[in-house]
Write an enzyme that holds these catalytic residues in place. Structure first.
Site, PDB file in Angstrom:
ATOM      1  N   TRP A  30      39.995 136.902  87.313  1.00  0.00           N
ATOM      2  CA  TRP A  30      39.203 137.764  88.191  1.00  0.00           C
ATOM      3  C   TRP A  30      37.980 137.056  88.771  1.00  0.00           C
ATOM      4  O   TRP A  30      37.310 137.602  89.636  1.00  0.00           O
ATOM      5  CB  TRP A  30      38.774 139.024  87.432  1.00  0.00           C
ATOM      6  CG  TRP A  30      39.910 139.914  87.053  1.00  0.00           C
ATOM      7  CD1 TRP A  30      41.243 139.716  87.296  1.00  0.00           C
ATOM      8  CD2 TRP A  30      39.821 141.162  86.359  1.00  0.00           C
ATOM      9  NE1 TRP A  30      41.992 140.758  86.792  1.00  0.00           N
ATOM     10  CE2 TRP A  30      41.144 141.662  86.209  1.00  0.00           C
ATOM     11  CE3 TRP A  30      38.773 141.904  85.835  1.00  0.00           C
ATOM     12  CZ2 TRP A  30      41.429 142.869  85.560  1.00  0.00           C
ATOM     13  CZ3 TRP A  30      39.049 143.108  85.187  1.00  0.00           C
ATOM     14  CH2 TRP A  30      40.360 143.589  85.061  1.00  0.00           C
ATOM     15  N   LYS A  31      37.672 135.877  88.256  1.00  0.00           N
ATOM     16  CA  LYS A  31      36.531 135.089  88.737  1.00  0.00           C
ATOM     17  C   LYS A  31      35.255 135.951  88.688  1.00  0.00           C
ATOM     18  O   LYS A  31      35.105 136.769  87.795  1.00  0.00           O
ATOM     19  CB  LYS A  31      36.829 134.512  90.125  1.00  0.00           C
ATOM     20  CG  LYS A  31      38.136 133.712  90.135  1.00  0.00           C
ATOM     21  CD  LYS A  31      38.370 132.953  91.404  1.00  0.00           C
ATOM     22  CE  LYS A  31      39.680 132.179  91.313  1.00  0.00           C
ATOM     23  NZ  LYS A  31      39.927 131.370  92.522  1.00  0.00           N
ATOM     24  N   HIS A  86      39.055 124.736  85.444  1.00  0.00           N
ATOM     25  CA  HIS A  86      39.399 125.283  86.756  1.00  0.00           C
ATOM     26  C   HIS A  86      38.709 124.464  87.847  1.00  0.00           C
ATOM     27  O   HIS A  86      37.605 123.961  87.660  1.00  0.00           O
ATOM     28  CB  HIS A  86      38.974 126.754  86.840  1.00  0.00           C
ATOM     29  CG  HIS A  86      39.539 127.472  88.017  1.00  0.00           C
ATOM     30  ND1 HIS A  86      39.004 127.356  89.278  1.00  0.00           N
ATOM     31  CD2 HIS A  86      40.609 128.306  88.134  1.00  0.00           C
ATOM     32  CE1 HIS A  86      39.715 128.090  90.122  1.00  0.00           C
ATOM     33  NE2 HIS A  86      40.693 128.669  89.459  1.00  0.00           N
ATOM     34  N   GLU A 131      47.071 123.856  89.922  1.00  0.00           N
ATOM     35  CA  GLU A 131      46.473 124.596  91.033  1.00  0.00           C
ATOM     36  C   GLU A 131      46.005 123.608  92.100  1.00  0.00           C
ATOM     37  O   GLU A 131      44.919 123.043  91.985  1.00  0.00           O
ATOM     38  CB  GLU A 131      45.312 125.463  90.539  1.00  0.00           C
ATOM     39  CG  GLU A 131      44.429 124.815  89.463  1.00  0.00           C
ATOM     40  CD  GLU A 131      43.004 125.338  89.480  1.00  0.00           C
ATOM     41  OE1 GLU A 131      42.815 126.495  89.832  1.00  0.00           O
ATOM     42  OE2 GLU A 131      42.089 124.561  89.172  1.00  0.00           O
TER      43      GLU A 131
END
Length: 252
Positions: free
Chosen positions: A10-11, A96, A168
């Protein structure tokens, strides 16, 4: 047979009420029958406990978006893996691209965080991926290999049972651009080969590798159908309950 795994990152989105509402709606849309794939959601630290109260005793697992590499101490603003584990978290997202970009996280820092999380039995989703400039320069594989080897340095085959890797491509995060299933599959297979070289064939075959980068309801099924893509780390689409649940069902 590797079990597919869909995680929602959800950051820095959703306040307390919004997070509880979203988690509740996801549960309602999933219904009483547990999904056949593994599912986790990663709200902000502030909303962790409230969301945990909603999903506790359901099939959805609680994840965190980051942690520090020490258990406790004078590290203003940081949260330890031990604190997360004691609060009901089962997974933590580490490395990330946004952490690497905005907070200057290196492979060495990611590796320290991975080791600390595993030491308190917190499973890890470790992210790797190249920028658009790196892809266009033809160095995707060398960049990804450096990140994989750096992040997993000094881990054991036993440790790897608690690790998921998320590929990613940075150029596909939040841009609307997506790697084609074939592009993603090529890198996923390459990552599995690196892990085989580091830890052996059995570990490589059991490792789950998620794809992250503008996964949507329209492309999830095709992406997840690739032989080395074992689910997704979902950003924007995880903030819409209907879309997220449809993506989960694409992995079943």
């Amino acid at each position: 047979m590797r079990k597919k795994f869909v995680a929602g990152n959800w950051k820095m989105n959703k306040d307390l009420l919004g997070a509880v509402s979203l988690a509740t709606e996801i549960l309602q849309l999933l219904g009483d029958e547990a999904p056949t794939c593994e599912v986790a959601i990663a709200p902000t630290f502030l909303c962790q406990q409230a969301v945990f109260q909603v999903i506790d005793e359901s099939a959805i697992k609680l994840a965190a978006q980051n942690c520090f590499y020490e258990d406790q101490g004078a590290y203003t603003g940081e949260i330890s893996a031990a604190m997360l584990r004691n609060s009901g978290c089962e997974y933590v997202i580490l490395g990330h691209s946004e952490r690497r970009q905005y907070f200057n996280e290196t492979d060495e820092i990611v590796n320290k965080k991975v080791k600390n999380a595993l030491s308190v039995e917190l499973d890890v989703i470790m992210c790797v991926g190249e920028t658009l400039e790196q892809r266009e320069s033809g160095v995707t594989k060398s960049v990804v290999e450096t990140q994989v080897r750096g992040g997993l340095k000094d881990l054991t085959a036993e440790d790897m049972k608690s690790v998921v890797i998320a590929y990613e491509p940075v150029w596909a995060i939040g841009t609307g651009k997506t790697a084609t299933p074939e592009q993603a599959q090529e890198v996923h297979a390459f990552i599995r080969g690196i892990v085989k070289d580091m830890f052996g064939e059995e570990v490589a075959n059991e490792l789950r590798i998620q794809y992250g980068g503008s996964v949507k309801t329209s492309n999830a099924k095709e992406l997840f159908g690739m032989p080395d893509i074992d689910g997704g780390l979902i950003g924007g689409a995880s903030l819409n309950a209907e879309d997220f649940v449809e993506i989960i069902k694409s992995a079943e």
